[in-house]
Design a protein around this motif. Structure first.
Motif, PDB file in Angstrom:
ATOM      1  N   LEU A   1      23.586 -15.050 -15.732  1.00 44.79           N
ATOM      2  CA  LEU A   1      22.943 -15.161 -14.471  1.00 44.79           C
ATOM      3  C   LEU A   1      23.013 -16.530 -13.430  1.00 44.79           C
ATOM      4  O   LEU A   1      24.141 -16.187 -13.497  1.00 44.79           O
ATOM      5  CB  LEU A   1      21.830 -14.952 -13.715  1.00 44.79           C
ATOM      6  N   TYR A   2      23.368 -17.223 -14.286  1.00 45.35           N
ATOM      7  CA  TYR A   2      23.365 -18.422 -14.257  1.00 45.35           C
ATOM      8  C   TYR A   2      25.229 -19.046 -13.740  1.00 45.35           C
ATOM      9  O   TYR A   2      25.271 -19.122 -12.882  1.00 45.35           O
ATOM     10  CB  TYR A   2      22.742 -19.744 -14.720  1.00 45.35           C
ATOM     11  N   GLU A   3      25.612 -18.943 -14.125  1.00 52.02           N
ATOM     12  CA  GLU A   3      27.654 -18.216 -13.809  1.00 52.02           C
ATOM     13  C   GLU A   3      27.654 -17.912 -12.754  1.00 52.02           C
ATOM     14  O   GLU A   3      28.509 -18.056 -11.900  1.00 52.02           O
ATOM     15  CB  GLU A   3      28.356 -17.788 -15.065  1.00 52.02           C
ATOM     16  N   VAL A   4      26.965 -16.306 -12.830  1.00 53.72           N
ATOM     17  CA  VAL A   4      27.641 -15.404 -11.436  1.00 53.72           C
ATOM     18  C   VAL A   4      26.515 -16.578  -9.940  1.00 53.72           C
ATOM     19  O   VAL A   4      27.423 -16.740  -9.306  1.00 53.72           O
ATOM     20  CB  VAL A   4      26.997 -14.287 -11.381  1.00 53.72           C
ATOM     21  N   ILE A   5      25.642 -17.211 -10.302  1.00 61.18           N
ATOM     22  CA  ILE A   5      25.058 -18.049  -9.633  1.00 61.18           C
ATOM     23  C   ILE A   5      25.497 -19.118  -8.666  1.00 61.18           C
ATOM     24  O   ILE A   5      26.063 -19.688  -7.124  1.00 61.18           O
ATOM     25  CB  ILE A   5      23.892 -18.334  -9.375  1.00 61.18           C
ATOM     26  N   ASP A   6      25.993 -19.984  -9.263  1.00 58.67           N
ATOM     27  CA  ASP A   6      27.421 -20.774  -9.742  1.00 58.67           C
ATOM     28  C   ASP A   6      27.900 -20.025  -8.596  1.00 58.67           C
ATOM     29  O   ASP A   6      28.971 -21.524  -7.797  1.00 58.67           O
ATOM     30  CB  ASP A   6      27.259 -21.646 -11.319  1.00 58.67           C
ATOM     31  N   THR A   7      28.551 -19.252  -8.935  1.00 62.27           N
ATOM     32  CA  THR A   7      30.416 -18.554  -8.543  1.00 62.27           C
ATOM     33  C   THR A   7      30.029 -18.601  -6.460  1.00 62.27           C
ATOM     34  O   THR A   7      30.625 -19.154  -6.092  1.00 62.27           O
ATOM     35  CB  THR A   7      30.704 -17.670  -9.345  1.00 62.27           C
ATOM     36  N   ILE A   8      28.769 -18.172  -6.614  1.00 57.80           N
ATOM     37  CA  ILE A   8      28.276 -17.337  -5.362  1.00 57.80           C
ATOM     38  C   ILE A   8      27.930 -19.064  -4.583  1.00 57.80           C
ATOM     39  O   ILE A   8      28.802 -19.562  -3.462  1.00 57.80           O
ATOM     40  CB  ILE A   8      26.780 -16.442  -4.921  1.00 57.80           C
TER      41      ILE A   8
ATOM     42  N   LYS B   1      26.726  -6.133 -15.114  1.00 56.13           N
ATOM     43  CA  LYS B   1      27.373  -4.785 -13.618  1.00 56.13           C
ATOM     44  C   LYS B   1      26.279  -5.436 -12.700  1.00 56.13           C
ATOM     45  O   LYS B   1      24.801  -5.520 -12.880  1.00 56.13           O
ATOM     46  CB  LYS B   1      26.489  -3.162 -14.416  1.00 56.13           C
ATOM     47  N   ILE B   2      27.149  -5.134 -11.306  1.00 49.01           N
ATOM     48  CA  ILE B   2      26.497  -5.343 -10.104  1.00 49.01           C
ATOM     49  C   ILE B   2      26.517  -4.914  -8.992  1.00 49.01           C
ATOM     50  O   ILE B   2      27.552  -3.759  -9.026  1.00 49.01           O
ATOM     51  CB  ILE B   2      27.316  -6.830  -9.705  1.00 49.01           C
ATOM     52  N   MET B   3      25.514  -4.179  -8.117  1.00 46.42           N
ATOM     53  CA  MET B   3      25.212  -3.033  -7.510  1.00 46.42           C
ATOM     54  C   MET B   3      25.053  -4.301  -6.196  1.00 46.42           C
ATOM     55  O   MET B   3      23.922  -4.897  -6.086  1.00 46.42           O
ATOM     56  CB  MET B   3      24.027  -2.830  -7.800  1.00 46.42           C
ATOM     57  N   LEU B   4      25.856  -3.994  -5.223  1.00 48.52           N
ATOM     58  CA  LEU B   4      25.289  -4.808  -3.932  1.00 48.52           C
ATOM     59  C   LEU B   4      24.727  -4.188  -2.877  1.00 48.52           C
ATOM     60  O   LEU B   4      24.707  -2.047  -3.131  1.00 48.52           O
ATOM     61  CB  LEU B   4      26.650  -4.806  -3.109  1.00 48.52           C
ATOM     62  N   THR B   5      23.468  -4.225  -1.750  1.00 45.72           N
ATOM     63  CA  THR B   5      23.201  -3.578  -0.832  1.00 45.72           C
ATOM     64  C   THR B   5      22.394  -4.290   0.144  1.00 45.72           C
ATOM     65  O   THR B   5      22.489  -5.281   0.344  1.00 45.72           O
ATOM     66  CB  THR B   5      21.863  -2.770  -1.460  1.00 45.72           C
ATOM     67  N   LEU B   6      22.014  -3.872   0.743  1.00 44.21           N
ATOM     68  CA  LEU B   6      21.214  -4.355   2.683  1.00 44.21           C
ATOM     69  C   LEU B   6      20.065  -5.056   2.245  1.00 44.21           C
ATOM     70  O   LEU B   6      19.564  -5.744   2.197  1.00 44.21           O
ATOM     71  CB  LEU B   6      20.865  -3.757   3.613  1.00 44.21           C
ATOM     72  N   GLU B   7      19.296  -3.677   1.084  1.00 45.84           N
ATOM     73  CA  GLU B   7      17.883  -3.738   1.077  1.00 45.84           C
ATOM     74  C   GLU B   7      16.893  -3.257   0.423  1.00 45.84           C
ATOM     75  O   GLU B   7      18.365  -2.580  -0.840  1.00 45.84           O
ATOM     76  CB  GLU B   7      17.373  -2.853   2.251  1.00 45.84           C
TER      77      GLU B   7
ATOM     78  N   ASN C   1      22.877   1.440 -15.191  1.00 47.81           N
ATOM     79  CA  ASN C   1      22.343  -0.209 -16.063  1.00 47.81           C
ATOM     80  C   ASN C   1      22.988  -0.738 -15.337  1.00 47.81           C
ATOM     81  O   ASN C   1      23.593  -1.952 -16.174  1.00 47.81           O
ATOM     82  CB  ASN C   1      23.069   0.849 -17.464  1.00 47.81           C
ATOM     83  N   VAL C   2      22.769  -0.968 -14.109  1.00 44.07           N
ATOM     84  CA  VAL C   2      22.924  -2.127 -13.297  1.00 44.07           C
ATOM     85  C   VAL C   2      21.865  -3.519 -13.849  1.00 44.07           C
ATOM     86  O   VAL C   2      21.496  -3.889 -13.853  1.00 44.07           O
ATOM     87  CB  VAL C   2      22.904  -2.077 -11.893  1.00 44.07           C
ATOM     88  N   ASP C   3      22.717  -4.744 -14.208  1.00 47.12           N
ATOM     89  CA  ASP C   3      22.411  -5.816 -14.744  1.00 47.12           C
ATOM     90  C   ASP C   3      21.260  -6.855 -13.175  1.00 47.12           C
ATOM     91  O   ASP C   3      20.114  -7.223 -13.358  1.00 47.12           O
ATOM     92  CB  ASP C   3      22.517  -6.809 -15.740  1.00 47.12           C
TER      93      ASP C   3
ATOM     94  N   ASN D   1      13.107  -3.053 -16.366  1.00 42.74           N
ATOM     95  CA  ASN D   1      14.371  -2.765 -16.767  1.00 42.74           C
ATOM     96  C   ASN D   1      15.581  -3.841 -16.686  1.00 42.74           C
ATOM     97  O   ASN D   1      16.793  -3.981 -17.031  1.00 42.74           O
ATOM     98  CB  ASN D   1      15.095  -1.670 -15.710  1.00 42.74           C
ATOM     99  N   SER D   2      14.881  -5.456 -17.113  1.00 48.51           N
ATOM    100  CA  SER D   2      15.740  -6.632 -17.332  1.00 48.51           C
ATOM    101  C   SER D   2      16.827  -6.323 -16.082  1.00 48.51           C
ATOM    102  O   SER D   2      18.361  -6.724 -16.449  1.00 48.51           O
ATOM    103  CB  SER D   2      16.526  -6.443 -18.260  1.00 48.51           C
ATOM    104  N   ILE D   3      16.282  -6.003 -14.603  1.00 49.44           N
ATOM    105  CA  ILE D   3      17.179  -6.281 -13.630  1.00 49.44           C
ATOM    106  C   ILE D   3      17.084  -7.579 -12.632  1.00 49.44           C
ATOM    107  O   ILE D   3      15.896  -7.709 -12.488  1.00 49.44           O
ATOM    108  CB  ILE D   3      16.766  -4.334 -12.479  1.00 49.44           C
ATOM    109  N   SER D   4      17.814  -7.996 -12.513  1.00 50.22           N
ATOM    110  CA  SER D   4      17.846  -9.100 -11.437  1.00 50.22           C
ATOM    111  C   SER D   4      18.046  -9.350 -10.533  1.00 50.22           C
ATOM    112  O   SER D   4      18.877  -7.491  -9.692  1.00 50.22           O
ATOM    113  CB  SER D   4      18.872 -11.059 -11.919  1.00 50.22           C
TER     114      SER D   4
END
Length: 267
Positions: free
Chosen positions: A3-10, A38-44, A57-59, A91-94
């Motif tokens: 997750l920290y790598e994903v955040i660093d990329t963003i 797995k990443i899921m994008l949403t507004l809210e 099974n989104v993380d 469910n270990s979802i961030s």
């Protein structure tokens, strides 16, 4: 990928420090050392989006609006927010949020809006400040100002706006036969910028959440405003960011939520 790598990329392109001091962009819930597949994008972040994430099974959920915004004094399953926190953690979802940091950034939501509408981007409507760490000290801020390829009647522009944003209705302040060339946009709630738009001699401001008294004042000073609603200007968040994420997070499956909905019903 962690997750920290994903955040660093963003953060390399959309750093959290760009956000307003009242905002809560960034990691709202999560373990930075967790594995993200797995990443899921949403507004809210709502019960529907959380249940969808669990089912698929989104993380990591990346939302535009912060999940945790107002002060929370207690967490229990009988509370709407508390119940969602329970579900996410069990469910270990961030949850990572990109709000005003994404609104003001170069190539953020306002820039995507103009790209979608085919409007040339000329300058920032409300420059917040500069930061020497951001793009070599380049300015950033809320809203964009640009020009249409050719002058058109506001009614034609509104029709195009509704088509591109896939919305049924807008609210409009001004004369419908007005011809426009210059356009300002502030996605989300930006009605307070109508006076600044007038000062800059902009033909029309596109935004959401305009109040009655603001509309009356805009009418008095002959400033045209198109109110597409908060949802109308921001439901495009997932579309605006998905390309960047797919390009930079090669080994992660990225999808858009099917539960990005307008809370209002047109009758």
């Amino acid at each position: 990928m962690k997750l920290y790598e994903v955040i660093d990329t963003i953060n390399k392109k959309y750093p959290e420090y760009l956000q307003y001091n009242w905002d809560n962009s960034g990691l709202n819930i999560g373990d930075k050392d967790s594995e993200i597949k797995k990443i899921m994008l949403t507004l809210e972040v709502t019960e529907s989006t959380v249940d969808e994430a669990i089912e698929n099974n989104v993380d990591l959920i990346i939302s535009h609006h912060p999940f945790l915004f107002s002060k929370i004094n207690k967490i229990n399953k009988n509370d709407i927010k508390g119940n969602l926190i329970y579900k996410l953690i069990s469910n270990s979802i961030s949850v990572y949020c990109m709000h005003t940091s994404y609104d003001v950034a170069i190539d953020g939501l306002n820039d995507y809006f103009f790209e979608l509408m085919g409007i040339s981007n000329e300058y920032i409507l409300d420059e917040s400040c500069t930061n020497e760490n951001y793009r070599n000290g380049e300015s950033y801020g809320l809203g964009r100002v640009g020009s249409l390829e050719e002058t058109m009647k506001v009614k034609e522009f509104i029709s195009k706006l509704k088509s591109k944003l896939s919305i049924k209705n807008v609210r409009y302040v001004g004369k419908l036969d007005k011809k426009i060339k210059t356009v300002a946009v502030v996605t989300g709630s930006g009605a307070e910028f109508f006076e600044k738009a007038k000062e800059l001699d902009i033909d029309v401001l596109v935004t959401g959440d305009m109040k009655y008294h603001q509309a009356m004042d805009a009418l008095e000073i002959k400033m045209s405003v198109i109110d597409c609603g908060h949802y109308g200007t921001e439901h495009i968040f997932a579309d605006s960011i998905i390309g960047f994420l797919i390009e930079n997070l090669k080994d992660i499956e990225i999808s858009k939520s099917s539960n990005i909905i307008d809370p209002f019903t047109d009758l």
